[in-house]
Structure formats: structure tokens, C-alpha cells
Design a protein around this motif. Structure first.
Motif, short mmCIF file in Angstrom:
data_model
loop_
_atom_site.label_atom_id
_atom_site.label_comp_id
_atom_site.label_asym_id
_atom_site.label_seq_id
_atom_site.Cartn_x
_atom_site.Cartn_y
_atom_site.Cartn_z
N GLY A 23 0.83 -1.55 -0.14
CA GLY A 23 -0.02 -0.05 0.08
C GLY A 23 0.74 1.14 0.01
O GLY A 23 0.45 2.32 -0.31
N ASN A 24 2.11 1.41 0.53
CA ASN A 24 3.19 2.56 0.54
C ASN A 24 4.07 2.50 -0.38
O ASN A 24 3.97 3.65 -0.85
CB ASN A 24 3.65 2.24 1.93
N ARG A 25 4.45 1.52 -1.06
CA ARG A 25 5.57 1.49 -2.09
C ARG A 25 4.96 1.15 -3.48
O ARG A 25 5.29 1.56 -4.23
CB ARG A 25 6.57 0.58 -1.68
N HIS A 26 3.90 0.42 -3.41
CA HIS A 26 3.09 -0.14 -4.76
C HIS A 26 4.05 -0.69 -5.54
O HIS A 26 3.91 -0.93 -6.70
CB HIS A 26 2.38 1.17 -5.54
N SER A 27 5.06 -1.46 -5.07
CA SER A 27 5.93 -2.39 -5.66
C SER A 27 5.52 -3.72 -5.60
O SER A 27 5.95 -4.87 -6.34
CB SER A 27 7.51 -2.24 -5.33
N LEU A 28 4.49 -4.00 -4.76
CA LEU A 28 3.80 -5.58 -4.71
C LEU A 28 2.38 -5.38 -5.08
O LEU A 28 1.70 -4.38 -4.73
CB LEU A 28 4.09 -6.07 -3.16
N ASP A 29 1.86 -6.25 -5.73
CA ASP A 29 0.41 -6.27 -6.06
C ASP A 29 -0.40 -6.76 -4.82
O ASP A 29 0.08 -8.02 -4.55
CB ASP A 29 0.17 -7.17 -7.56
N ILE A 30 -1.01 -6.28 -4.34
CA ILE A 30 -1.96 -6.50 -3.12
C ILE A 30 -2.73 -8.04 -3.34
O ILE A 30 -3.12 -8.73 -2.56
CB ILE A 30 -2.95 -5.64 -2.46
#
Length: 196
Positions: A23-30
Motif C-alpha cells: 500500500g505504501n510503495r506500490h511495488s507489490l500487487d496486493i
């Protein structure tokens, strides 16, 4: 997966941390974070269930006395899993210590595999979604509330556990008698034979 299989590891903390990072970095897909958490929980629980089903009954019969589980209390466990096994498996997913041992206990107490699979999958998916979306939505803000919330939740859990323990001790003989009566009329569920 390891936590669900019976190894007491911080699975929920890892899930919330990964979701907050997403949620903070948006480098992982939730979506992948939630899918990985749900998949790991479901697979781990199935491993724990199999271990409990294969070895739990004999281990409890042989060593249960060391933790106060005599034959009457093991009958009570089978009785409770026969009546409320699905609820124990589903809601156990949301309780830290029970999350690590619910599948083992379900297997040892003879919960039918299909019933276990349904409630386990539902619990794993709901748990991963709730904590994943919560961590994602709160992002960095979760660090500010996690500490105080964690302490409040711990205190509430201790008070609730003490209340349940007192209620159980007050009604222990009645519960044991009900379990014995149910076992005498018909076995509550299919329990694997004890291995010696």
C-alpha cells in the motif's frame, strides 16, 4: 504456511507488513499478497490436519497426560469438534495461538476431511483478505496504531481467555459428562485408530 502447519511463527504480522508495504510503495500487487497468504494458510492447515490425523491421536493418548489431557478430556475434544469443528477451524484462523494448532487438533479429533477443507479454505481466504486489505489501506498509518491496538488486543484476549477458562472449570464436569454420554450413544465423528 509454516504457522498453519503447527510451527508458531508470526504469519499475521508478515501478511500485514507485506500488505502495508504494498500500500505504501506500490511495488507489490496486493492481490498476489492476499493470494499467497490465503494459499499458504490453506496448504499449511492441510499439512497440519494430515499430521494430526495420522499421529495426533496416538501422541495424545501416549503423552497427553503431561499437559493434563486424560481420556475424558480427549473425549471432550472429540465431542467439541464433532459439534463445533467447522466454527473452531474457521474462527481459529483469527486467534493467534489457535491459528497454529487448530488444524492439528481438528485432525487428531477426527473432524471429517471434507468438512475441514471447506471451513479451512473459507477461513484462510477471509483472514487473508481482511488483514491484507486492512494493511494495504492503512499503509504506513498501521505503524501508529499497531502498537496501542496490539496491546489492547492482547489485554482483551487475556481477559477473554481467563473468562473462558473460569467458565470451563465451573462447568467442566457437566461438559465431560455430556461428551461421555454422546460417545456412549454414538461415536461423534470418525477418529482414526490409535497407533501404538
Amino acid at each position: 504456511m509454516l504457522e498453519s502447519a503447527g510451527v508458531p511463527l508470526p504469519g499475521e504480522t508478515i501478511l500485514v507488513s507485506a500488505a502495508a508495504f504494498a500500500g505504501n510503495r506500490h511495488s507489490l500487487d496486493i492481490r498476489y499478497v492476499i493470494a499467497a497468504a490465503a494459499g499458504g494458510a490453506i496448504v499449511g492447515d492441510n499439512i497440519g490436519f494430515w499430521v494430526g490425523r495420522e499421529f495426533g491421536t496416538s501422541l495424545l493418548a501416549r503423552w497427553g497426560y503431561l499437559i493434563g489431557l486424560d481420556e475424558r478430556k480427549r473425549n471432550l475434544g472429540r465431542y467439541l469438534f464433532a459439534r463445533h469443528g467447522g466454527k473452531i477451524v474457521f474462527f481459529g484462523r483469527f486467534v493467534a495461538l489457535l491459528r497454529a494448532f487448530a488444524a492439528l487438533l481438528a485432525g487428531a479429533n477426527g473432524l471429517p476431511p471434507m468438512r475441514f477443507l471447506i471451513f479451512n479454505a473459507a477461513g484462510g481466504i477471509v483472514w487473508a483478505t481482511v488483514f491484507g486489505v486492512g494493511g494495504y489501506a492503512l499503509g504506513e498509518g498501521i505503524r501508529r496504531i499497531a502498537g496501542p491496538f496490539g496491546w489492547a488486543a492482547l489485554i482483551a484476549a487475556i481477559v477473554f481467555a481467563l473468562f473462558l477458562w473460569r467458565y470451563y472449570k465451573k462447568n467442566e464436569e457437566r461438559f465431560l459428562a455430556e461428551a461421555e454420554a454422546a460417545a456412549a450413544t454414538s461415536p461423534p465423528c470418525s477418529v482414526p485408530p490409535t497407533r501404538t
